[in-house]
Design an enzyme around this catalytic site. Structure first.
Site, PDB file in Angstrom:
ATOM      1  N   PRO A 112     -47.014  45.338  25.476  1.00 40.45           N
ATOM      2  CA  PRO A 112     -46.722  44.784  26.810  1.00 40.45           C
ATOM      3  C   PRO A 112     -45.486  45.426  27.431  1.00 40.45           C
ATOM      4  O   PRO A 112     -45.458  45.677  28.632  1.00 40.45           O
ATOM      5  CB  PRO A 112     -46.501  43.295  26.525  1.00 40.45           C
ATOM      6  CG  PRO A 112     -47.329  43.018  25.305  1.00 40.45           C
ATOM      7  CD  PRO A 112     -47.278  44.281  24.494  1.00 40.45           C
ATOM      8  N   ARG A 163     -80.224  62.050  53.433  1.00 39.25           N
ATOM      9  CA  ARG A 163     -79.792  61.235  54.559  1.00 39.25           C
ATOM     10  C   ARG A 163     -79.896  62.028  55.859  1.00 39.25           C
ATOM     11  O   ARG A 163     -79.316  63.104  55.988  1.00 39.25           O
ATOM     12  CB  ARG A 163     -78.337  60.813  54.324  1.00 39.25           C
ATOM     13  CG  ARG A 163     -77.686  60.096  55.475  1.00 39.25           C
ATOM     14  CD  ARG A 163     -78.287  58.730  55.665  1.00 39.25           C
ATOM     15  NE  ARG A 163     -77.500  57.929  56.588  1.00 39.25           N
ATOM     16  CZ  ARG A 163     -77.896  56.752  57.056  1.00 39.25           C
ATOM     17  NH1 ARG A 163     -79.069  56.259  56.677  1.00 39.25           N
ATOM     18  NH2 ARG A 163     -77.140  56.075  57.878  1.00 39.25           N
ATOM     19  N   ILE A 211     -55.677  47.872  24.871  1.00 41.44           N
ATOM     20  CA  ILE A 211     -56.281  48.615  23.775  1.00 41.44           C
ATOM     21  C   ILE A 211     -57.799  48.671  23.947  1.00 41.44           C
ATOM     22  O   ILE A 211     -58.463  47.631  24.101  1.00 41.44           O
ATOM     23  CB  ILE A 211     -55.950  47.937  22.411  1.00 41.44           C
ATOM     24  CG1 ILE A 211     -54.437  47.798  22.240  1.00 41.44           C
ATOM     25  CG2 ILE A 211     -56.594  48.711  21.267  1.00 41.44           C
ATOM     26  CD1 ILE A 211     -53.653  49.097  22.316  1.00 41.44           C
ATOM     27  N   LEU A 231     -51.037  51.760  20.175  1.00 39.51           N
ATOM     28  CA  LEU A 231     -49.658  52.204  20.364  1.00 39.51           C
ATOM     29  C   LEU A 231     -49.007  51.337  21.448  1.00 39.51           C
ATOM     30  O   LEU A 231     -47.978  50.718  21.241  1.00 39.51           O
ATOM     31  CB  LEU A 231     -49.629  53.696  20.748  1.00 39.51           C
ATOM     32  CG  LEU A 231     -48.249  54.297  21.041  1.00 39.51           C
ATOM     33  CD1 LEU A 231     -47.355  54.251  19.801  1.00 39.51           C
ATOM     34  CD2 LEU A 231     -48.386  55.761  21.509  1.00 39.51           C
ATOM     35  N   GLY A 285     -45.118  51.101  27.513  1.00 42.78           N
ATOM     36  CA  GLY A 285     -46.223  51.878  28.068  1.00 42.78           C
ATOM     37  C   GLY A 285     -45.899  53.345  27.953  1.00 42.78           C
ATOM     38  O   GLY A 285     -46.018  53.947  26.893  1.00 42.78           O
ATOM     39  N   GLU A 317     -53.912  57.301  28.369  1.00 40.84           N
ATOM     40  CA  GLU A 317     -53.507  58.380  27.449  1.00 40.84           C
ATOM     41  C   GLU A 317     -52.467  59.307  28.086  1.00 40.84           C
ATOM     42  O   GLU A 317     -52.544  60.527  28.001  1.00 40.84           O
ATOM     43  CB  GLU A 317     -54.734  59.159  26.938  1.00 40.84           C
ATOM     44  CG  GLU A 317     -55.642  58.244  26.113  1.00 40.84           C
ATOM     45  CD  GLU A 317     -56.618  58.982  25.217  1.00 40.84           C
ATOM     46  OE1 GLU A 317     -56.283  60.084  24.749  1.00 40.84           O
ATOM     47  OE2 GLU A 317     -57.705  58.441  24.979  1.00 40.84           O
ATOM     48  N   GLU A 335     -47.525  61.143  35.573  1.00 44.06           N
ATOM     49  CA  GLU A 335     -46.086  61.393  35.550  1.00 44.06           C
ATOM     50  C   GLU A 335     -45.646  61.882  34.167  1.00 44.06           C
ATOM     51  O   GLU A 335     -44.824  62.790  34.055  1.00 44.06           O
ATOM     52  CB  GLU A 335     -45.335  60.118  35.956  1.00 44.06           C
ATOM     53  CG  GLU A 335     -45.505  59.738  37.430  1.00 44.06           C
ATOM     54  CD  GLU A 335     -46.940  59.330  37.816  1.00 44.06           C
ATOM     55  OE1 GLU A 335     -47.654  58.747  36.966  1.00 44.06           O
ATOM     56  OE2 GLU A 335     -47.342  59.609  38.960  1.00 44.06           O
ATOM     57  N   GLN A 349     -67.089  58.666  51.029  1.00 50.42           N
ATOM     58  CA  GLN A 349     -67.049  59.021  52.448  1.00 50.42           C
ATOM     59  C   GLN A 349     -68.367  59.687  52.878  1.00 50.42           C
ATOM     60  O   GLN A 349     -68.895  59.396  53.943  1.00 50.42           O
ATOM     61  CB  GLN A 349     -65.858  59.961  52.703  1.00 50.42           C
ATOM     62  CG  GLN A 349     -65.476  60.077  54.169  1.00 50.42           C
ATOM     63  CD  GLN A 349     -64.907  58.784  54.734  1.00 50.42           C
ATOM     64  OE1 GLN A 349     -64.482  57.912  53.991  1.00 50.42           O
ATOM     65  NE2 GLN A 349     -64.935  58.641  56.044  1.00 50.42           N
TER      66      GLN A 349
END
Lengths: 261, 329, 383
Positions: free
Chosen positions: C132, C272, C161, C129, C135, C367, C371, C340
């Protein structure tokens, strides 16, 4: 015509379980979920392979345990390709409460009700570590038995088993019906693929209460007085001396003190 | 506690000699007999009654009952169990055997036949209120259970080397009563062939009881040779550290650690491995860890139960020699 | 380490998780770094994934599928991602995208023609889909297909892709009616070997390197009518339907990735030692683990909810978008905290947490970016 195989499967804690004492002082890992006893997977794989090759017609799982704990081993065995399952439901009992004699009695009682030519199971359950049940079932039913088998050939009316014992390979010929217990070299158990897992839930599981199978309450032959954890690790013990001397002292300590030889 | 249950020790003759584990069980049975006041019978099973009588006599046994199991029956539990059960008799008693592969096969069936409990692989026995209490490992040794016998008697196997080996006291041959003879005829299970193994098959790393593992301290690809020798003495699998694998000294399939295999053997012998946290992740749950390293401050010594500060090239061949001597049956 | 599970998990789900986890530990974990450097999954691993039934989980057996529901598919993707997010991405894409479009909108003949090959791993599929210049604005396609006798002539370029460099077939969206926007788009199955179809450049990426990403290029490529999926003009709507299911896969992948990063952190915290005790005994570490576990737990519940909604209504909708948004965002946070906890070692390639972190970032983008998910959620809330 192929043979009928019964696979004995048991729910155990996974080998990586972190064992501690629970509120009642029993060894347990309350967070670990029971899985199929790893050695029983070799038995199921062998049964499924024999069925796929045409040597067997049917592979039935037989599990003695609580309905909740047994779900996973049965589901797993069915997903690996077993055809159906019989569960002897032990109710609310603690997993290690039923002793080997009672478990074997229940298994023998069920085996008397179904046709079979070969019983397969793991060489030991990794929880009790006793390897008690197969020998008892063999005695109860008068069946020939080969234990700790890493190669099995099935022919009409007989099976030939290879086992490692006391540093040698023994070749044992069994007249069917017979029992064989599986060691790790026997095969490489498959991980069930997704379509098989989906099909497994449609396979029949026949649940029978323990008391009904035994015709009464189980008779205990032994009583567990207490569980305890092995002593923890102390500081490292440095073994000094020239290489030969240190090696001798170390091997002595491993044999007599750590008892790992 | 009423009458103590009588004790029966079953000694196993293997390759012409009474097994060490049987002698250890004999000593344990004697201590138990003393502590409870129970009588002790000694039975032996094997091919050579005279030799068994001599060896057991040398360990202070005055009288031994012998069940012959030779040729086709020698390694066949189906042949041995009925004869042994007949010889022992149905009384309420405690039957003790030293653990071996044959004993593991025979003992539960004997328990079924005699109608009592089976106590597998006991590592200690104490006497409480005049009755024996067995201690045995469960969950692969991550816990122990203390077990008492209910009702009828029991058959118990005693883990090899968990009980001390008695010294010979130089006594004369025991008196022999031959009780029966197991035959391999007419059985539904027949031992057709026994093949003595030549060389060791590759042992799976994750399932091995013993692992001998080598790191940068072995010095190069050829440095693994003495480790392989030690593996074959111990029936052990060969492990390696990531650093050694990356150096191209040994195949990746041997790697133990975060990005290799996670192992938990009974005995892990780390040779020339510093013990980076990466490596520790894969082996720290091993039951007994031995470290051999030239650097006394190597982190592996924090994790180890036993340590030797020294050069792998010198120490490992000595270890192989000593283990070989210690494991000789 | 047992599979994470809810008390409500069925025995079937447990068996499934264990089986997929064993597969991942045995077949993928030993070569995680190797796959990353190879920048793709080898064909032999695709076949193993196919044998395992992982490539067409939610489709009926008649098409080579495993006949599972979305919840079990999510559990499987999660278990794979826990070990190797890159491989899980290839698996999620294979399940949801090309196979999804062919199954949902193709003819019976088309399903039988292409799906068994995809399911078995014999044929690798891409789904095209993105372009360039298209998007998040995904329907402003520059790719064009024009009518020709017996088919269409396709021109254009698809970018970013999955499986572009080696796919055997690709479902490709192209404009067939430039004036109609989304309703002028048609879906085509383009097959390797068709004249005018080739792979373009392969991307060098921050993470997810085991899963190849690149361009598909079409130059006067003739595609026969038999390869049109769905009615002409419906490709855009159908693509949205495909993405609606795909979000569940990506969200499950994010949960698995976060779980894997937390597994590594817990193991490390126990091993650790600093200041004379395992760092797991310090509250600073404990609080991090508690937050990680809580976020993962919440995300997993959201994935299960979205799967249930998809199962019962055929559309995951804003539930799917919420799950994808939340799970992908927390996967980045959890992976970062995992580094961390590992301190300096976490920054090295001796440990896998740096890889989880690099891999995680894709999940807030692929996918449908975070936003775009927010737009879908807001549209539902404000409607």
């Amino acid at each position: 015509m192929g043979i009928n195989i019964v696979c004995l499967v048991k729910a155990t804690l996974p080998t990586e379980a972190k064992i501690a004492l629970d509120a009642k002082g029993r060894a347990a890992d309350e967070r670990a979920k029971p899985i199929i006893n790893p050695y029983d997977e070799f038995a199921v794989e062998e049964a499924v392979k024999l069925r796929e090759s045409g040597a067997a017609d049917k592979a039935t799982l037989l599990c003695v345990g609580s309905a909740k704990a047994a779900l996973e081993p049965i589901q797993r065995g069915l997903a690996m390709g077993a055809d159906d399952a019989i569960l002897v439901d032990t109710g609310d009992r603690h997993p290690l409460e039923l002793d080997g004699a009672a478990t074997a009695a229940a298994i023998a009682a069920v085996l008397k009700t179904i046709p079979f030519d070969l019983v397969l199971c793991g060489r030991v359950a990794v929880d009790t570590g006793a390897a008690e049940v197969p020998g008892r079932v063999a005695e109860l039913l008068g069946l020939p038995l080969a234990q700790v088998v890493n190669k099995l050939d099935v022919a009409p009316g007989r099976a030939t088993a290879h086992r490692e014992a006391d540093g040698r390979t023994e070749v044992v010929e069994l007249a069917l019906p017979a029992i064989a217990t599986a060691d790790k070299g026997l095969n490489k158990p498959r991980y069930p693929n997704l379509p098989s897992i989906m099909k497994a839930k449609k396979k029949p599981v026949d649940t029978r209460p323990l008391e009904a199978v035994l015709g009464g309450a189980p008779q205990a032959t032994r009583r567990v007085v207490a569980n305890e954890l092995p002593p923890g690790k102390g500081p490292v013990r440095m073994v000094a001396g020239a290489p030969a001397e240190a090696a001798r002292a170390l091997v002595g300590a491993l044999r007599d003190e750590a008892k790992v030889l | 506690m009423s009458q103590p249950r009588p004790l029966v020790l079953v000694a196993e003759q293997f390759d012409g000699a009474i097994r060490k584990s049987s002698l250890q069980a004999l000593a344990a049975a004697r201590r138990l007999a003393q502590a409870t006041g129970a009588p002790l019978r000694v039975l032996a099973i094997g091919a050579d009654a005279a030799s068994a009588a001599a060896q057991l006599g040398a360990h202070g046994v005055a009288s031994v009952e012998f069940v012959r199991a030779a040729d086709g029956a020698a390694r066949n539990a189906s042949a041995i169990v009925p004869e042994l059960a007949k010889a022992i008799g149905a009384a309420e008693q405690i039957v003790l055997l030293g653990m071996s592969d044959l004993a593991a096969d025979v003992a539960p069936r004997l328990a079924a036949r005699l109608g009592g409990a089976y106590i597998a692989d006991a590592t200690a026995i104490e006497v409480v209120d005049g009755a024996p209490r067995f201690r045995r490992p469960i969950y692969a040794g991550k816990a122990l259970e203390q077990v008492e016998i209910l009702g009828k008697g029991a058959v118990a196997t005693l883990r090899a080397n968990a009980f001390p080996t008695p010294d010979s006291n130089g006594g004369g041959a025991a008196q022999v009563v031959e009780l029966g003879s197991a035959t391999g005829d007419g059985l539904k299970a027949v031992v057709k062939d026994i093949v003595k193994k030549s060389g060791l098959d590759a042992v799976s790393l994750t399932e091995a009881d013993i692992i001998v593992s080598g790191g940068i301290g072995v010095g190069g690809p050829e440095g693994y040779e003495p480790l392989k020798k030690l593996c074959s003495v111990l029936g052990a699998a060969l492990g390696a550290s990531r650093a050694a694998v990356h150096a191209g000294w040994i195949e990746e399939s041997h790697q133990v650690g975060q990005t290799g295999k996670t192992v938990s053997p009974n005995l892990y012998i780390a040779c020339g491995i510093s013990g980076a946290i990466q490596h520790q992740a894969g082996m720290r749950t091993s039951r007994c860890i031995v470290a051999v390293n030239t650097d006394p401050s190597a982190p592996i010594f924090q994790l180890a139960h036993y340590g030797i500060v020294g050069d792998v090239k010198q120490v490992v061949p000595e270890l192989a020699r000593e283990f070989e001597a210690a494991l000789r049956p | 380490m047992t599979a994470p599970e809810l008390e409500t998990s069925s025995a079937e789900e447990r068996t499934l998780r264990e089986s997929v986890r064993e597969f991942a530990l045995e077949e993928i974990l030993p070569r995680v770094r190797e796959l990353e450097h190879a920048k793709r999954l080898p064909p032999e691993l695709f076949r193993k994934l196919g044998e395992m039934g992982l490539l067409a989980m939610i489709y009926p057996e008649a098409y080579g599928g495993a006949g599972m529901d979305y919840r079990l598919m999510a559990a499987s993707i999660e278990e794979l991602a826990r070990v190797c997010p890159g491989a899980a991405l290839s698996v999620a894409a294979t399940n949801s995208l090309a196979a999804g479009q062919i199954f949902l909108f193709g003819t019976e003949e088309q399903r039988l023609r292409w799906m068994p090959g995809i399911a078995s791993g014999a044929k690798t599929a891409s789904w095209g889909l993105t372009e360039p210049d298209a998007g998040s604005d995904s329907f402003r396609l520059a790719s064009r297909a024009e009518r020709a006798p017996g088919g269409w002539i396709l021109n254009g370029r698809k970018s970013l892709i999955t499986h572009a460099s080696f796919c055997d077939l690709a479902v490709v969206m192209a404009m067939t009616d430039a004036g109609s926007g989304r309703d002028g788009i048609t879906a085509f199955v383009v097959e390797r070997g068709m004249k005018g179809f080739e792979s373009g450049k392969t991307e060098e990426k921050l993470g997810m390197c085991a899963s190849d990403t690149g361009d598909l290029v079409f130059r006067d490529c003739f595609v026969p009518d038999a390869n049109v999926v769905g009615a002409p003009g419906m490709g855009g709507r159908h693509a949205l339907g495909v993405l609606d299911g795909g979000r569940i896969g990506i969200a499950a992948l994010a949960v698995g990735l976060a779980q894997g990063a937390m597994d590594a952190s817990i193991a490390y915290a126990h091993q650790r030692e600093q200041f004379g005790r395992p760092i797991a005994q310090f509250q600073a570490i404990q609080f991090k683990i508690a937050d990680m576990a809580t976020k993962i737990h919440a995300a997993r519940l959201m994935v299960e909810r979205a799967a249930a909604v998809k199962e019962s209504t055929g559309k995951s909708g804003h539930d799917g978008s919420m799950a994808k948004l939340f799970a992908s965002e927390i996967s980045v946070q959890v992976a970062e905290e995992a580094i961390q906890i590992h301190g300096g070692y976490g920054y090295t390639k001796d440990f896998l947490v740096e890889k989880y972190w690099r891999d995680s970032k894709l999940l807030t983008i692929g996918e449908g970016t975070s936003e775009v998910q927010r737009l879908i959620i807001a549209k539902h809330m404000l409607a």
